[in-house]
Design a protein around this motif. Structure first.
Motif, mmCIF file in Angstrom:
data_model
loop_
_atom_site.group_PDB
_atom_site.id
_atom_site.type_symbol
_atom_site.label_atom_id
_atom_site.label_comp_id
_atom_site.label_asym_id
_atom_site.label_seq_id
_atom_site.Cartn_x
_atom_site.Cartn_y
_atom_site.Cartn_z
ATOM 1 N N LEU A 101 37.083 38.951 32.619
ATOM 2 C CA LEU A 101 37.633 37.528 32.460
ATOM 3 C C LEU A 101 36.530 36.619 31.693
ATOM 4 O O LEU A 101 36.820 35.848 31.210
ATOM 5 C CB LEU A 101 37.795 37.144 33.829
ATOM 6 C CG LEU A 101 39.112 37.817 34.786
ATOM 7 C CD1 LEU A 101 39.014 37.227 36.163
ATOM 8 C CD2 LEU A 101 40.491 37.404 33.913
ATOM 9 N N SER A 102 35.126 36.929 31.985
ATOM 10 C CA SER A 102 34.397 36.117 31.234
ATOM 11 C C SER A 102 34.399 36.451 29.680
ATOM 12 O O SER A 102 34.136 35.617 28.942
ATOM 13 C CB SER A 102 32.872 36.631 31.776
ATOM 14 O OG SER A 102 32.448 35.797 32.936
ATOM 15 N N ALA A 103 34.684 37.822 29.419
ATOM 16 C CA ALA A 103 34.767 38.182 27.933
ATOM 17 C C ALA A 103 36.161 37.443 27.554
ATOM 18 O O ALA A 103 36.061 36.944 26.427
ATOM 19 C CB ALA A 103 34.969 39.698 27.766
ATOM 20 N N ALA A 104 37.084 37.398 28.272
ATOM 21 C CA ALA A 104 38.217 36.497 27.866
ATOM 22 C C ALA A 104 38.048 35.226 27.685
ATOM 23 O O ALA A 104 38.510 34.575 26.741
ATOM 24 C CB ALA A 104 39.706 36.739 28.943
ATOM 25 N N LYS A 105 37.143 34.487 28.773
ATOM 26 C CA LYS A 105 36.829 33.060 28.482
ATOM 27 C C LYS A 105 36.161 32.860 27.149
ATOM 28 O O LYS A 105 36.484 31.844 26.524
ATOM 29 C CB LYS A 105 36.053 32.698 29.602
ATOM 30 C CG LYS A 105 35.802 31.180 29.455
ATOM 31 C CD LYS A 105 34.839 30.702 30.672
ATOM 32 C CE LYS A 105 34.490 29.314 30.885
ATOM 33 N NZ LYS A 105 33.320 29.047 31.476
ATOM 34 N N ILE A 106 35.281 33.794 26.685
ATOM 35 C CA ILE A 106 34.707 33.586 25.259
ATOM 36 C C ILE A 106 35.735 33.440 24.488
ATOM 37 O O ILE A 106 35.597 32.813 23.306
ATOM 38 C CB ILE A 106 33.680 34.636 25.145
ATOM 39 C CG1 ILE A 106 32.622 34.735 26.200
ATOM 40 C CG2 ILE A 106 33.437 34.583 23.714
ATOM 41 C CD1 ILE A 106 31.714 35.797 26.068
ATOM 42 N N GLN A 107 36.868 34.301 24.415
ATOM 43 C CA GLN A 107 37.832 34.316 23.412
ATOM 44 C C GLN A 107 38.782 33.088 23.703
ATOM 45 O O GLN A 107 39.856 33.157 22.847
ATOM 46 C CB GLN A 107 38.767 35.767 23.681
ATOM 47 C CG GLN A 107 37.626 37.026 23.353
ATOM 48 C CD GLN A 107 38.452 38.296 23.692
ATOM 49 O OE1 GLN A 107 39.382 38.332 24.028
ATOM 50 N NE2 GLN A 107 37.934 39.061 23.027
#
Length: 313
Positions: A101-107
């Motif tokens: 989810l943190s990676a998704a937030k970066i995106q």
């Protein structure tokens, strides 16, 4: 808006009182499109964080209350908001989900609660940031430290850091009966860290769940009152839930913490208060929406939706 809910299997929902379902219902009634997946359906794929998810329709029937569409692979940043509502425990797979989810937030995905903030806020340990608000507390793996704490306070509660719903909570009174055995068992002979707190007799009036939403305080708490000889007020442990207005002290604590936690990305928080002391800060999937709404004049799901819509506008 397209709203993705990452939650436990829909079949496991307690439909009469499930807070996630209450969120889904009010969002659908407002015209928003619902989507559903489990945390196991999150993937890193083709350099994007995606969910193998399904459109969700909530129906009025209690026997067959939902319809799901065909599975679709959708990037998390394509949703208006992603609601992480998987129940604890916060185990390694929950941790893996927060990293995705943190990676998704970066995106560009908008995730509630912020996954980094969830990782940084142990629901038991995060109270130590606010020592002026908590009861006498010890965190340790050492039996000798717990024994010293018991000598100082005579009546204490011991619990694991990763428990939920009152699981693994023990009271040790002045006689110290079974103290060593409890610590050795819960702590797996020093392998796991435990929390000990002075016993608060005010638990008889309830373990109060106070909800913070979008930096604002819900003006009613749910007092979870132990029944019979039980010391735990948790609803999962048989406690009775009674909604009541916040006391002046409860309101003071909640109003102090609400803006601090919201600024960190903790949009929805459940504080646990006993006798004016802060005992936990719940950030994974806080509940009690339905009980407070049913027993008071305050519509918690509507309050949540309006706060979410403001945040996304």
């Amino acid at each position: 808006m397209d709203l993705l809910f990452i939650a436990d299997p829909l079949e496991s929902f307690k439909i009469k009182k499930d807070s996630t379902l209450a969120m889904m219902r009010v969002a659908q009634e407002a015209g928003h499109q619902l989507w559903f997946c489990q945390s196991r359906n999150l993937l890193w794929k083709d350099n994007l964080v995606v969910a193998d998810c399904q459109s969700l329709l909530i129906k009025p029937s209690s026997k067959s209350w939902f319809d799901l569409g065909e599975v679709q692979s959708k990037a998390l940043n394509s949703f208006s908001a992603v609601q992480m509502r998987t129940d604890p425990p916060f185990d390694i797979e929950y941790l893996n989900s927060t990293w995705l989810l943190s990676a998704a937030k970066i995106q560009g995905a908008k995730v509630f609660n912020d996954p980094t903030a969830v990782r940084n806020h142990s629901e038991k340990l995060s109270i130590t940031e606010f020592p002026e608000l908590i009861p006498p507390t010890l965190v340790t793996r050492e039996l000798s430290a717990v024994e010293e704490f018991h000598r100082a306070h005579t009546d204490i509660v011991i619990k694991p850091l990763d428990g939920m719903g009152g699981m693994g909570v023990f009271r040790v009174g002045p006689d110290g009966l079974n103290l060593a055995s409890i610590v050795e068992t819960l702590g797996e002979n020093g392998a796991r860290t435990l929390m000990a707190q002075r016993f608060l007799p005010e638990i008889a009036q309830g373990d109060k769940r106070v909800l913070l939403i979008g930096g604002e305080v819900v003006p009613f708490a749910l007092a979870r009152i132990p029944q019979g000889k039980e010391i735990r007020g948790n609803l999962a442990a048989g406690g009775k839930g009674v909604a009541m207005p916040l006391s002046a002290e409860e309101k003071r604590i909640a109003q102090k913490l609400a803006p601090i936690l919201n600024q960190r990305g903790l949009f929805l928080v459940g504080l646990d208060l006993i006798g004016g002391y802060l005992t936990e800060i719940n950030v994974t999937s806080p509940t009690c929406f339905v009980e407070i709404t049913d027993q008071s004049s305050f519509d918690v799901p509507q309050f949540w939706l309006k706060a979410l819509e403001r945040t996304l506008s």
